[in-house]
Scaffold this active site. Structure first.
Site, PDB file in Angstrom:
ATOM      1  N   ARG A  45       0.809  -1.213   0.000  1.00 50.16           N
ATOM      2  CA  ARG A  45       0.000   0.000   0.000  1.00 50.16           C
ATOM      3  C   ARG A  45       0.847   1.271   0.000  1.00 50.16           C
ATOM      4  O   ARG A  45       0.622   2.185  -0.794  1.00 50.16           O
ATOM      5  CB  ARG A  45      -0.890   0.043   1.259  1.00 50.16           C
ATOM      6  CG  ARG A  45      -2.161  -0.722   1.158  1.00 50.16           C
ATOM      7  CD  ARG A  45      -2.550  -1.237   2.527  1.00 50.16           C
ATOM      8  NE  ARG A  45      -1.672  -2.356   2.843  1.00 50.16           N
ATOM      9  CZ  ARG A  45      -1.987  -3.614   2.573  1.00 50.16           C
ATOM     10  NH1 ARG A  45      -3.157  -3.912   2.113  1.00 50.16           N
ATOM     11  NH2 ARG A  45      -1.125  -4.582   2.811  1.00 50.16           N
ATOM     12  N   THR A  46       1.804   1.340   0.920  1.00 51.13           N
ATOM     13  CA  THR A  46       2.520   2.601   1.107  1.00 51.13           C
ATOM     14  C   THR A  46       3.350   2.942  -0.134  1.00 51.13           C
ATOM     15  O   THR A  46       3.314   4.059  -0.642  1.00 51.13           O
ATOM     16  CB  THR A  46       3.414   2.519   2.368  1.00 51.13           C
ATOM     17  OG1 THR A  46       2.598   2.086   3.461  1.00 51.13           O
ATOM     18  CG2 THR A  46       4.030   3.861   2.695  1.00 51.13           C
TER      19      THR A  46
ATOM     20  N   LYS B 218      25.675  -4.526  -2.170  1.00 49.47           N
ATOM     21  CA  LYS B 218      27.136  -4.611  -2.262  1.00 49.47           C
ATOM     22  C   LYS B 218      27.807  -3.957  -1.064  1.00 49.47           C
ATOM     23  O   LYS B 218      29.001  -3.702  -1.074  1.00 49.47           O
ATOM     24  CB  LYS B 218      27.609  -3.935  -3.550  1.00 49.47           C
ATOM     25  CG  LYS B 218      27.047  -4.565  -4.819  1.00 49.47           C
ATOM     26  CD  LYS B 218      27.546  -3.803  -6.031  1.00 49.47           C
ATOM     27  CE  LYS B 218      26.900  -4.337  -7.309  1.00 49.47           C
ATOM     28  NZ  LYS B 218      27.181  -3.473  -8.462  1.00 49.47           N
TER      29      LYS B 218
ATOM     30  N   ARG C 138      11.391   4.106   3.664  1.00 40.33           N
ATOM     31  CA  ARG C 138      10.959   3.121   4.654  1.00 40.33           C
ATOM     32  C   ARG C 138      12.188   2.287   5.015  1.00 40.33           C
ATOM     33  O   ARG C 138      12.916   1.836   4.127  1.00 40.33           O
ATOM     34  CB  ARG C 138       9.869   2.209   4.087  1.00 40.33           C
ATOM     35  CG  ARG C 138       9.634   0.971   4.953  1.00 40.33           C
ATOM     36  CD  ARG C 138       8.421   0.197   4.557  1.00 40.33           C
ATOM     37  NE  ARG C 138       7.220   0.886   4.940  1.00 40.33           N
ATOM     38  CZ  ARG C 138       6.008   0.301   4.997  1.00 40.33           C
ATOM     39  NH1 ARG C 138       5.875  -0.977   4.690  1.00 40.33           N
ATOM     40  NH2 ARG C 138       4.937   0.988   5.358  1.00 40.33           N
TER      41      ARG C 138
ATOM     42  N   HIS D 249       5.070   5.934  11.831  1.00 40.29           N
ATOM     43  CA  HIS D 249       4.513   5.769  10.483  1.00 40.29           C
ATOM     44  C   HIS D 249       3.534   6.938  10.294  1.00 40.29           C
ATOM     45  O   HIS D 249       2.317   6.758  10.276  1.00 40.29           O
ATOM     46  CB  HIS D 249       3.814   4.416  10.381  1.00 40.29           C
ATOM     47  CG  HIS D 249       3.532   3.966   8.988  1.00 40.29           C
ATOM     48  ND1 HIS D 249       3.691   4.780   7.882  1.00 40.29           N
ATOM     49  CD2 HIS D 249       3.099   2.765   8.500  1.00 40.29           C
ATOM     50  CE1 HIS D 249       3.364   4.091   6.798  1.00 40.29           C
ATOM     51  NE2 HIS D 249       3.006   2.875   7.140  1.00 40.29           N
TER      52      HIS D 249
HETATM   53  C1  NCD Z   1       1.935  -1.129   8.334  1.00 41.17           C
HETATM   54  C2  NCD Z   1       3.441  -0.968   8.403  1.00 41.17           C
HETATM   55  O1  NCD Z   1       4.161  -1.318   7.475  1.00 41.17           O
HETATM   56  O2  NCD Z   1       3.862  -0.467   9.415  1.00 41.17           O
HETATM   57  N1  NCD Z   1       1.440  -1.346   7.052  1.00 41.17           N
HETATM   58  C3  NCD Z   1       1.233  -0.298   6.207  1.00 41.17           C
HETATM   59  O3  NCD Z   1       2.060   0.573   6.049  1.00 41.17           O
HETATM   60  N2  NCD Z   1       0.049  -0.247   5.584  1.00 41.17           N
HETATM   61  C4  NCD Z   1       1.413  -2.095   9.312  1.00 41.17           C
HETATM   62  C5  NCD Z   1       1.896  -3.509   9.241  1.00 41.17           C
HETATM   63  O4  NCD Z   1       2.852  -3.853   8.566  1.00 41.17           O
HETATM   64  O5  NCD Z   1       1.290  -4.309   9.953  1.00 41.17           O
END
Ligand code: NCD
Length: 317
Positions: A59-60, A87, A109, A137
């Site tokens: 999703r993100t 590497k 991320r 997040h």
């Molecule tokens: C979350 C995450 O990656 O922190 N998911 C997301 O971004 N939609 C929650 C999760 O991984 O459970």
């Protein structure tokens, strides 16, 4: 309107209530863009966004990519598994290399808490945290707030119960900080082993049992059991967890009759949430996904697109 006071978004603690309202109001306008037949505006033409994802994401990552493209930015997705990170390149060297290519925004991320703020301290462009370790997040909390505001008509003074693996959840942490800005009563419930040591510092009420935790709740926020972060056996059995803390129709009946059910995804169906609830009429899981694109468009625009005014709702051409 005044310029947005932040070039980067690293966590919710850096935002004020007016900042959050500004982001959500801007996202309202961009939500309409995604609903039109032609889903593109020229707002970020000539800008470059790099998505740098060191952890799995559906999703993100997709929504940041779509958000950039719908604003006409050039969007590059770095696949870390196919990059020089394999590497042995350090995070600092990767970022300085990318910076030499003059991006306007790096979306990152990372599995290490603090990685986005480290990157922001080393390079000059905007940095947006797309989830760092167990820390924060912020874009998830903002899209959750957007969804709640849409469904409930307000963010003020609601009762929001977060259920499950709080200890490993950057989503829970960021949501607690954001909802506290609006005077919500934030409750957490789950096995004691899955609550963080300083849980009180999050400004939440802690419950051991679902029934009490859900009593009077306007919003039920279900979290995934983060099996990849559990490390050692904090949870004797997933079946027992599902029986005690899983959200099914029986548990949902403890909440208000018009309570909504949220989940950031990915869902473990049959563990933290029963399919009948996940797909039921009180679930807003897909509304959260739609909100994710709008909120990320708003953030890219506010952090990197300072040259033009945000379109007002209904005036997005
Ligand atoms: C979350 C995450 O990656 O922190 N998911 C997301 O971004 N939609 C929650 C999760 O991984 O459970």
């Amino acid at each position: 309107m005044d310029a947005f006071p932040h070039r980067s978004l690293l966590d919710i603690e850096g935002l004020t209530r007016p900042d959050v309202e500004r982001i959500l109001d801007t996202a309202e306008a961009f939500l309409q863009v995604s609903r039109r037949p032609v889903r593109k505006v020229p707002t970020l033409r000539g800008k470059t966004v790099i998505n740098l994802f060191y952890e799995a994401s559906t999703r993100t990552r997709t929504s940041f990519e779509l958000a950039g493209k719908r604003l006409s930015a050039d969007v590059i997705n770095m696949s870390v598994s196919a990059s020089s990170v394999r590497k042995g390149e350090t995070l600092q060297d990767t970022c300085r290399t990318l910076e030499a290519m003059h991006p306007d925004v790096i979306v990152i991320r990372h599995n290490a808490s603090g990685a986005p703020s480290y990157v922001a301290s080393k390079i000059g462009c905007s940095v947006i945290n797309a989830g760092d370790g167990m820390h924060a997040h912020p874009t998830q909390a903002l899209l959750d707030a957007f969804t709640i505001r849409h469904e409930k008509g307000t963010l003020d003074d609601l009762v929001v119960t977060i259920v499950g693996d709080i200890a490993h959840s950057r989503v829970a942490r960021s949501n607690a900080h954001l909802l506290n800005l609006f005077g919500c009563e934030v409750r957490v419930v789950g096995p004691r082993t899955l609550l963080p040591p300083a849980v009180d510092a999050l400004g939440v009420r802690v419950f051991d049992r679902l029934k009490e935790a859900l009593d009077g709740a306007d919003v039920v926020m279900v979290l995934r059991i983060q099996q990849e972060r559990l490390g050692r056996a904090l949870l004797p059995s997933l079946r027992e967890y599902a029986r005690t803390f899983g959200i099914g129709p029986v548990a949902l009946a403890y909440a208000k009759p018009d309570a909504i059910v949220m989940h950031p995804g990915p869902m473990n169906r049959g563990i933290e949430i029963e399919p009948i609830v996940a797909d039921g009429e009180r679930s807003v899981v897909l509304q959260q996904v739609e909100a994710g694109v709008a909120v990320r468009m708003a953030l890219l625009y506010l952090c990197a697109g300072e040259t033009s005014e945000a379109p007002a709702v209904g005036e997005v051409d």
